[in-house]
Design an enzyme around this catalytic site. Sequence first.
Site, PDB file in Angstrom:
ATOM      1  N   ASP A 164      -6.521  -6.426   4.148  1.00 56.80           N
ATOM      2  CA  ASP A 164      -5.977  -5.068   4.202  1.00 56.80           C
ATOM      3  C   ASP A 164      -6.056  -4.528   5.623  1.00 56.80           C
ATOM      4  OD1 ASP A 164      -5.134  -2.502   3.670  1.00 56.80           O
ATOM      5  OD2 ASP A 164      -6.877  -1.952   2.470  1.00 56.80           O
ATOM      6  N   GLY A 165      -4.887  -4.303   6.199  1.00 60.74           N
ATOM      7  CA  GLY A 165      -4.816  -3.632   7.486  1.00 60.74           C
ATOM      8  C   GLY A 165      -4.067  -4.408   8.540  1.00 60.74           C
ATOM      9  N   GLY A 166      -2.929  -3.856   8.924  1.00 57.44           N
ATOM     10  CA  GLY A 166      -2.196  -4.421  10.053  1.00 57.44           C
ATOM     11  C   GLY A 166      -1.445  -5.712   9.777  1.00 57.44           C
ATOM     12  N   GLY A 193      -8.647   4.339   7.045  1.00 65.64           N
ATOM     13  CA  GLY A 193      -8.320   5.751   7.210  1.00 65.64           C
ATOM     14  C   GLY A 193      -6.818   5.997   7.332  1.00 65.64           C
ATOM     15  N   MET A 195     -11.341  -5.924   5.250  1.00 64.74           N
ATOM     16  CA  MET A 195     -10.613  -4.922   6.030  1.00 64.74           C
ATOM     17  C   MET A 195     -10.360  -5.466   7.436  1.00 64.74           C
ATOM     18  SD  MET A 195     -10.089  -2.289   4.108  1.00 64.74           S
ATOM     19  CE  MET A 195      -9.269  -1.371   5.415  1.00 64.74           C
ATOM     20  N   GLY A 235      -2.679   4.149   7.732  1.00 66.88           N
ATOM     21  CA  GLY A 235      -1.759   3.013   7.766  1.00 66.88           C
ATOM     22  C   GLY A 235      -1.246   2.821   9.185  1.00 66.88           C
ATOM     23  N   GLY A 236      -0.579   1.720   9.409  1.00 67.32           N
ATOM     24  CA  GLY A 236       0.130   1.515  10.667  1.00 67.32           C
ATOM     25  C   GLY A 236      -0.727   1.132  11.853  1.00 67.32           C
ATOM     26  N   ASP A 275      -4.655   3.530  -2.069  1.00 70.33           N
ATOM     27  CA  ASP A 275      -5.730   3.884  -1.143  1.00 70.33           C
ATOM     28  C   ASP A 275      -6.249   5.285  -1.441  1.00 70.33           C
ATOM     29  OD1 ASP A 275      -5.972   1.618   0.652  1.00 70.33           O
ATOM     30  OD2 ASP A 275      -3.920   2.083   1.254  1.00 70.33           O
ATOM     31  N   GLY A 296       1.248  -2.106   4.060  1.00 74.59           N
ATOM     32  CA  GLY A 296       1.701  -0.732   3.897  1.00 74.59           C
ATOM     33  C   GLY A 296       2.910  -0.457   4.753  1.00 74.59           C
ATOM     34  N   HIS A 344      -1.140  -1.434  -4.223  1.00 71.20           N
ATOM     35  CA  HIS A 344      -2.414  -1.089  -3.590  1.00 71.20           C
ATOM     36  C   HIS A 344      -2.475   0.424  -3.401  1.00 71.20           C
ATOM     37  CE1 HIS A 344      -5.961  -2.060  -1.127  1.00 71.20           C
ATOM     38  NE2 HIS A 344      -5.554  -1.097  -0.315  1.00 71.20           N
ATOM     39  N   HIS A 347      -8.289   1.019  -4.151  1.00 71.22           N
ATOM     40  CA  HIS A 347      -9.226   0.810  -3.044  1.00 71.22           C
ATOM     41  C   HIS A 347      -9.909   2.143  -2.764  1.00 71.22           C
ATOM     42  CE1 HIS A 347      -9.540  -0.218   1.558  1.00 71.22           C
ATOM     43  NE2 HIS A 347     -10.716  -0.109   0.974  1.00 71.22           N
ATOM     44  N   MET A 355      -8.862   8.124  -0.395  1.00 71.67           N
ATOM     45  CA  MET A 355      -9.697   8.546   0.744  1.00 71.67           C
ATOM     46  C   MET A 355     -10.207   9.962   0.513  1.00 71.67           C
ATOM     47  SD  MET A 355      -7.401   7.150   3.872  1.00 71.67           S
ATOM     48  CE  MET A 355      -6.664   5.505   3.826  1.00 71.67           C
ATOM     49  N   MET A 401     -12.095   4.441  -0.808  1.00 73.46           N
ATOM     50  CA  MET A 401     -12.745   4.723   0.478  1.00 73.46           C
ATOM     51  C   MET A 401     -13.391   6.094   0.365  1.00 73.46           C
ATOM     52  SD  MET A 401      -9.656   3.210   2.761  1.00 73.46           S
ATOM     53  CE  MET A 401      -8.576   3.270   1.342  1.00 73.46           C
ATOM     54  N   SER A 447       0.852  -1.189   0.000  1.00 74.46           N
ATOM     55  CA  SER A 447       0.000   0.000   0.000  1.00 74.46           C
ATOM     56  C   SER A 447       0.886   1.236   0.000  1.00 74.46           C
ATOM     57  CB  SER A 447      -0.888   0.017   1.241  1.00 74.46           C
ATOM     58  OG  SER A 447      -1.374   1.324   1.428  1.00 74.46           O
TER      59      SER A 447
HETATM   60  C1  DX5 Z   1      -6.293   1.610   5.538  1.00 70.17           C
HETATM   61  C2  DX5 Z   1      -5.844   1.318   4.118  1.00 70.17           C
HETATM   62  C3  DX5 Z   1      -4.767   0.327   4.076  1.00 70.17           C
HETATM   63  C4  DX5 Z   1      -3.495   0.761   4.776  1.00 70.17           C
HETATM   64  C5  DX5 Z   1      -2.752  -0.452   5.194  1.00 70.17           C
HETATM   65  O1  DX5 Z   1      -7.366   2.454   5.506  1.00 70.17           O
HETATM   66  O2  DX5 Z   1      -6.921   0.810   3.348  1.00 70.17           O
HETATM   67  O3  DX5 Z   1      -4.496  -0.106   2.755  1.00 70.17           O
HETATM   68  O4  DX5 Z   1      -2.696   1.559   3.978  1.00 70.17           O
HETATM   69  O5  DX5 Z   1      -1.645  -0.057   5.944  1.00 70.17           O
HETATM   70  P1  DX5 Z   1      -0.957  -1.032   6.993  1.00 70.17           P
HETATM   71  O6  DX5 Z   1      -0.511  -2.253   6.214  1.00 70.17           O
HETATM   72  O7  DX5 Z   1       0.152  -0.227   7.539  1.00 70.17           O
HETATM   73  O8  DX5 Z   1      -2.008  -1.393   7.995  1.00 70.17           O
HETATM   74 ZN    ZN Z   2      -6.456  -0.219   1.380  1.00 73.11          ZN
END
Ligand code: DX5
Ligand code: ZN
Length: 211
Positions: free
Chosen positions: A170-172, A141, A136, A143-144, A34, A192, A32, A65, A36, A67, A7
């Site tokens: 996706d996420g964490g 919203g 998800m 990363g990290g 993102d 990400g 990927h 993606h 937003m 959002m 990401s």
């Molecule tokens: C969150 C995004 C993710 C995010 C993932 O809203 O959709 O794609 O960038 O980041 P990590 O892998 O750091 O959780």
């Molecule tokens: Zn994403």
Amino acid sequence: MAIVAPSILSADFSALRSQVQMVENAGSQYIHIDVMDGHFVPNLTLGPCVVESLRPHSKAVFDVHLMIENPEKYIESFVKSGADIITVHYETAKDMNALIKQIKSFGVRVGITINPPTPVDVLLPYIDDVDMVLIMTVNPGFGGQSLIEECLDKIRFLRQKYPKLDIEIDGGVKLENIDKVIDAGANIIVAGSAVFNAKDPEMVVKTIKAK
Ligand code: DX5
Ligand code: ZN
């Protein structure tokens, strides 16, 4: 072998082109992206012009993606800018069937996704019409964040029901939990911060890909 989708939300935005090329050269099949809007999620990121600028510099699958609210207004722009997969949130769709049809009409792949509080069952009526389901594992919203373990049950459920479905997570996702994620049944792995904040991003991409 897993598909790795770094990401770029966690990339150095002042050097996006080289960051994308770095993860692609390490073997990432997808990028990927993102998007937003500051309404559906409390953050703003990037739009079609950034996708368009990157497109000539990468052969990877651009996994966009969305959002954003009113996603139907922006599908065509993202297709024109070079998206290969467009994933939309169930929570933002006024008419999911129409949205899926619209994305497909442009000849790109379509993904559908849900936030952690949304039950997985809402996706079932659409599975046969889509190319991918994204689960998800953080509230979108930023990363990290840390992976919400209970969301892995949604992946287990889908994998058991649909052995051949493309299931993206996706996420964490981190090297410390990648085995759990793969065991649950995800085959497309968004990462990400685990990639772009690592001392050795290429090693992280290669390790995930080899799973
Ligand atoms: C969150 C995004 C993710 C995010 C993932 O809203 O959709 O794609 O960038 O980041 P990590 O892998 O750091 O959780
Ligand atoms: Zn994403």
